[in-house]
Write a protein that holds these residues in place. Structure first.
Motif, mmCIF file in Angstrom:
data_model
loop_
_atom_site.group_PDB
_atom_site.id
_atom_site.type_symbol
_atom_site.label_atom_id
_atom_site.label_comp_id
_atom_site.label_asym_id
_atom_site.label_seq_id
_atom_site.Cartn_x
_atom_site.Cartn_y
_atom_site.Cartn_z
ATOM 1 N N VAL A 1 87.722 -27.950 66.476
ATOM 2 C CA VAL A 1 87.919 -28.156 65.040
ATOM 3 C C VAL A 1 88.150 -29.632 64.734
ATOM 4 O O VAL A 1 87.599 -30.175 63.765
ATOM 5 C CB VAL A 1 89.108 -27.304 64.537
ATOM 6 C CG1 VAL A 1 89.448 -27.653 63.092
ATOM 7 C CG2 VAL A 1 88.792 -25.818 64.664
ATOM 8 N N ASN A 2 88.948 -30.297 65.555
ATOM 9 C CA ASN A 2 89.235 -31.715 65.351
ATOM 10 C C ASN A 2 87.960 -32.534 65.388
ATOM 11 O O ASN A 2 87.730 -33.417 64.536
ATOM 12 C CB ASN A 2 90.215 -32.184 66.431
ATOM 13 C CG ASN A 2 90.702 -33.600 66.210
ATOM 14 O OD1 ASN A 2 90.515 -34.193 65.148
ATOM 15 N ND2 ASN A 2 91.331 -34.171 67.218
ATOM 16 N N ALA A 3 87.099 -32.266 66.377
ATOM 17 C CA ALA A 3 85.845 -33.010 66.483
ATOM 18 C C ALA A 3 84.970 -32.799 65.250
ATOM 19 O O ALA A 3 84.410 -33.757 64.690
ATOM 20 C CB ALA A 3 85.097 -32.582 67.744
ATOM 21 N N LEU A 4 84.832 -31.552 64.815
ATOM 22 C CA LEU A 4 84.005 -31.290 63.639
ATOM 23 C C LEU A 4 84.613 -31.903 62.378
ATOM 24 O O LEU A 4 83.882 -32.382 61.505
ATOM 25 C CB LEU A 4 83.802 -29.790 63.462
ATOM 26 C CG LEU A 4 82.877 -29.131 64.491
ATOM 27 C CD1 LEU A 4 82.772 -27.632 64.236
ATOM 28 C CD2 LEU A 4 81.490 -29.771 64.465
ATOM 29 N N ALA A 5 85.935 -31.912 62.285
ATOM 30 C CA ALA A 5 86.581 -32.540 61.130
ATOM 31 C C ALA A 5 86.269 -34.034 61.079
ATOM 32 O O ALA A 5 86.025 -34.598 60.002
ATOM 33 C CB ALA A 5 88.089 -32.308 61.190
ATOM 34 N N LEU A 6 86.267 -34.689 62.235
ATOM 35 C CA LEU A 6 85.922 -36.115 62.284
ATOM 36 C C LEU A 6 84.459 -36.329 61.913
ATOM 37 O O LEU A 6 84.118 -37.284 61.186
ATOM 38 C CB LEU A 6 86.198 -36.665 63.681
ATOM 39 C CG LEU A 6 87.677 -36.840 64.041
ATOM 40 C CD1 LEU A 6 87.857 -37.005 65.547
ATOM 41 C CD2 LEU A 6 88.280 -38.037 63.301
ATOM 42 N N VAL A 7 83.580 -35.477 62.400
ATOM 43 C CA VAL A 7 82.158 -35.577 62.053
ATOM 44 C C VAL A 7 81.961 -35.411 60.547
ATOM 45 O O VAL A 7 81.237 -36.190 59.913
ATOM 46 C CB VAL A 7 81.344 -34.523 62.835
ATOM 47 C CG1 VAL A 7 79.931 -34.394 62.278
ATOM 48 C CG2 VAL A 7 81.308 -34.873 64.313
ATOM 49 N N LEU A 8 82.600 -34.407 59.978
ATOM 50 C CA LEU A 8 82.438 -34.153 58.547
ATOM 51 C C LEU A 8 83.002 -35.282 57.695
ATOM 52 O O LEU A 8 82.491 -35.578 56.619
ATOM 53 C CB LEU A 8 83.119 -32.836 58.174
ATOM 54 C CG LEU A 8 82.512 -31.571 58.798
ATOM 55 C CD1 LEU A 8 83.364 -30.354 58.481
ATOM 56 C CD2 LEU A 8 81.075 -31.372 58.323
ATOM 57 N N ARG A 9 84.028 -35.943 58.192
ATOM 58 C CA ARG A 9 84.685 -36.992 57.423
ATOM 59 C C ARG A 9 83.930 -38.324 57.510
ATOM 60 O O ARG A 9 83.827 -39.046 56.520
ATOM 61 C CB ARG A 9 86.123 -37.180 57.920
ATOM 62 C CG ARG A 9 86.970 -38.117 57.069
ATOM 63 C CD ARG A 9 88.376 -38.189 57.638
ATOM 64 N NE ARG A 9 89.267 -38.982 56.808
ATOM 65 C CZ ARG A 9 90.028 -38.517 55.834
ATOM 66 N NH1 ARG A 9 90.000 -37.228 55.552
ATOM 67 N NH2 ARG A 9 90.816 -39.313 55.137
ATOM 68 N N TYR A 10 83.391 -38.650 58.691
ATOM 69 C CA TYR A 10 82.891 -40.007 58.917
ATOM 70 C C TYR A 10 81.386 -40.127 59.170
ATOM 71 O O TYR A 10 80.825 -41.211 59.012
ATOM 72 C CB TYR A 10 83.640 -40.638 60.096
ATOM 73 C CG TYR A 10 85.110 -40.845 59.845
ATOM 74 C CD1 TYR A 10 85.550 -41.672 58.817
ATOM 75 C CD2 TYR A 10 86.072 -40.210 60.633
ATOM 76 C CE1 TYR A 10 86.911 -41.866 58.578
ATOM 77 C CE2 TYR A 10 87.429 -40.406 60.405
ATOM 78 C CZ TYR A 10 87.838 -41.232 59.381
ATOM 79 O OH TYR A 10 89.183 -41.418 59.149
ATOM 80 N N ALA A 11 80.724 -39.081 59.593
ATOM 81 C CA ALA A 11 79.310 -39.201 59.953
ATOM 82 C C ALA A 11 78.433 -39.343 58.711
ATOM 83 O O ALA A 11 78.763 -38.848 57.628
ATOM 84 C CB ALA A 11 78.868 -37.991 60.767
ATOM 85 N N PRO B 1 75.031 -38.432 56.463
ATOM 86 C CA PRO B 1 74.504 -37.086 56.194
ATOM 87 C C PRO B 1 73.544 -36.566 57.261
ATOM 88 O O PRO B 1 73.594 -35.385 57.621
ATOM 89 C CB PRO B 1 73.794 -37.259 54.845
ATOM 90 C CG PRO B 1 74.534 -38.380 54.182
ATOM 91 C CD PRO B 1 74.905 -39.315 55.286
ATOM 92 N N GLU B 2 72.681 -37.444 57.791
ATOM 93 C CA GLU B 2 71.717 -36.989 58.792
ATOM 94 C C GLU B 2 72.417 -36.569 60.085
ATOM 95 O O GLU B 2 72.113 -35.517 60.659
ATOM 96 C CB GLU B 2 70.715 -38.102 59.078
ATOM 97 C CG GLU B 2 69.630 -37.708 60.069
ATOM 98 C CD GLU B 2 68.623 -38.823 60.317
ATOM 99 O OE1 GLU B 2 67.767 -38.653 61.209
ATOM 100 O OE2 GLU B 2 68.706 -39.865 59.626
ATOM 101 N N THR B 3 73.371 -37.384 60.537
ATOM 102 C CA THR B 3 74.117 -37.056 61.755
ATOM 103 C C THR B 3 74.961 -35.808 61.544
ATOM 104 O O THR B 3 75.048 -34.940 62.424
ATOM 105 C CB THR B 3 75.008 -38.239 62.164
ATOM 106 O OG1 THR B 3 74.196 -39.390 62.385
ATOM 107 C CG2 THR B 3 75.804 -37.922 63.418
ATOM 108 N N ARG B 4 75.584 -35.718 60.373
ATOM 109 C CA ARG B 4 76.409 -34.553 60.062
ATOM 110 C C ARG B 4 75.578 -33.268 60.130
ATOM 111 O O ARG B 4 75.996 -32.268 60.712
ATOM 112 C CB ARG B 4 77.031 -34.722 58.677
ATOM 113 C CG ARG B 4 78.086 -33.685 58.326
ATOM 114 C CD ARG B 4 78.584 -33.896 56.905
ATOM 115 N NE ARG B 4 79.019 -35.265 56.683
ATOM 116 C CZ ARG B 4 78.600 -36.045 55.686
ATOM 117 N NH1 ARG B 4 77.719 -35.571 54.811
ATOM 118 N NH2 ARG B 4 79.055 -37.270 55.560
ATOM 119 N N ALA B 5 74.377 -33.299 59.562
ATOM 120 C CA ALA B 5 73.522 -32.112 59.555
ATOM 121 C C ALA B 5 73.064 -31.755 60.970
ATOM 122 O O ALA B 5 73.028 -30.575 61.339
ATOM 123 C CB ALA B 5 72.312 -32.350 58.652
ATOM 124 N N ALA B 6 72.729 -32.777 61.773
ATOM 125 C CA ALA B 6 72.270 -32.513 63.134
ATOM 126 C C ALA B 6 73.375 -31.898 63.983
ATOM 127 O O ALA B 6 73.135 -30.940 64.743
ATOM 128 C CB ALA B 6 71.769 -33.804 63.770
#
Length: 362
Positions: free
Chosen positions: A80-90, A92-97
């Motif tokens: 969950v922590n990793a995905l929260a960081l991705v959603l916050r900082y990545a 849009p393209e990286t977030r979707a991938a």
């Protein structure tokens, strides 16, 4: 999917018999039930559990997972922590991938601790050198989020694409509890930034209050571990017919006070961290208040259960034995004194009255 629906993570008999076996059955159950994708926004195929308005649901789910199994809770909290960081900082393209990877069942984690002599660095041409240590889920997490020091000294986040069993060394993971987390050292030397995805800008990982305030999530898992100990304590008192003894009642009552006090403080910390309506320093202080409380209350609950259950609780076949080892080990989070004294210093210097310090009603 509702975060309130029952989720029982009892592992297979073979896993239950070996407390050093990574809980593959339990993780697969999380995958099948959609919990690995649940932190994602609905637009990306998840249940939006990382949204501020869903913080109560996420908190209850983390506690529920921790109640069933602290090692599973540790692994899931890292995911969950990793995905929260991705959603916050990545972007849009990286977030979707990366969201597609979560939907495909990849297990994420956050690995930021590293050996003193061989920390992870990224050279000028994008090659990685060095390792991460105390990496929970090593060999099983296939999408670890790691921090690497760039040539200019700043830190970059990368989510690496890895295969199960790759580069993991679990040889030094000889611990009192939490053995099933498969915590070890992973050497990334020879890989490059092209073997993963860069998340965010340099030093985003350390931005406050998200960096320190995210501790509320592992507190929610630890709370579940405390619940399991207290529940086993109660069951033992009732099945042995010792629940009528006033000394046993007093110890059990004190364990309930510790448990329920922590539940309120963790809930307050989670809501405060999610809202981010206060200054970063105050948000962090609120979470550190809960952290100090859970640390002390967890130790108190362990002592009370041990004194009441007695020698039986230390036998291999008693459920309390493994629960005590796992909770005692998981409570050993880094820098507890720093968290406590930092919180106290903030409150001493604050002008706000105590009754309104965390944004609570007078």
């Amino acid at each position: 999917m509702s975060a309130h629906s029952p989720l029982h993570l009892v592992s297979s008999p073979s896993e239950a018999a070996r407390d050093d076996a990574f809980p593959l059955v339990a993780i697969e159950r999380l995958r099948r039930n959609g919990r690995l994708a649940a932190p994602l926004p609905e637009a990306l195929g998840g249940d939006d559990l990382c949204a501020p308005e869903r913080v109560g649901d996420l908190r209850r789910l983390l506690t529920q997972v921790g109640r069933d199994s602290l090692p599973v809770g540790r692994i899931y909290e890292g995911h969950v922590n990793a995905l929260a960081l991705v959603l916050r900082y990545a972007d849009p393209e990286t977030r979707a991938a990366l969201a597609r990877d979560a939907l495909d069942g990849h297990l994420f984690g956050v690995w930021n601790t590293e050996p003193k002599e061989n920390g992870l660095t990224l050279d000028a041409v994008g090659r990685l050198h060095g390792a991460k240590s105390f990496a929970s889920g090593a060999g099983f997490v296939t999408r670890p989020l790691v921090t690497a020091r760039a040539p200019d000294g700043r830190s970059l986040m990368l989510v690496m694409r890895m295969k199960a069993g790759e580069r993991a060394d679990l040889g030094e993971w000889r611990v009192h509890g939490m053995r099933a987390t498969a915590t070890g050292t992973v050497d990334f030397t020879g890989l490059g930034s092209s073997d993963g995805a860069v998340v965010g800008a340099p030093d985003d990982y350390f931005r406050q209050p998200f960096f320190f305030a995210g501790a509320w999530r592992f507190l929610a898992v630890q709370l579940g571990g405390m619940e399991a100990v207290v529940e086993t304590f109660r069951t033992h008192m009732r099945t042995t017919g010792r629940g009528g003894d006033p000394h046993q009642q007093a110890r059990f009552g004190r364990s309930l006070i510790a448990l329920e006090s922590c539940r309120l403080l963790v809930a307050q910390a989670a809501e405060t961290a999610a809202a981010e309506a206060l200054s970063p320093d105050r948000v962090v202080a609120c979470v550190n208040l809960a952290r100090a409380a859970v640390d002390q209350a967890g130790l108190d609950v362990l002592t009370l259960a041990q004194r009441s259950v007695g020698l039986a609780g230390f036998l291999d076949d008693h459920p309390l034995e493994a629960q005590m080892r796992d909770l005692a080990t998981y409570l050993r989070q880094p820098a507890p004194d720093f968290a406590l004294t930092g919180m106290a210093a903030h409150v001493l210097e604050a002008d706000a009255p105590l009754h309104g310090l965390w944004g609570a009603e007078p």
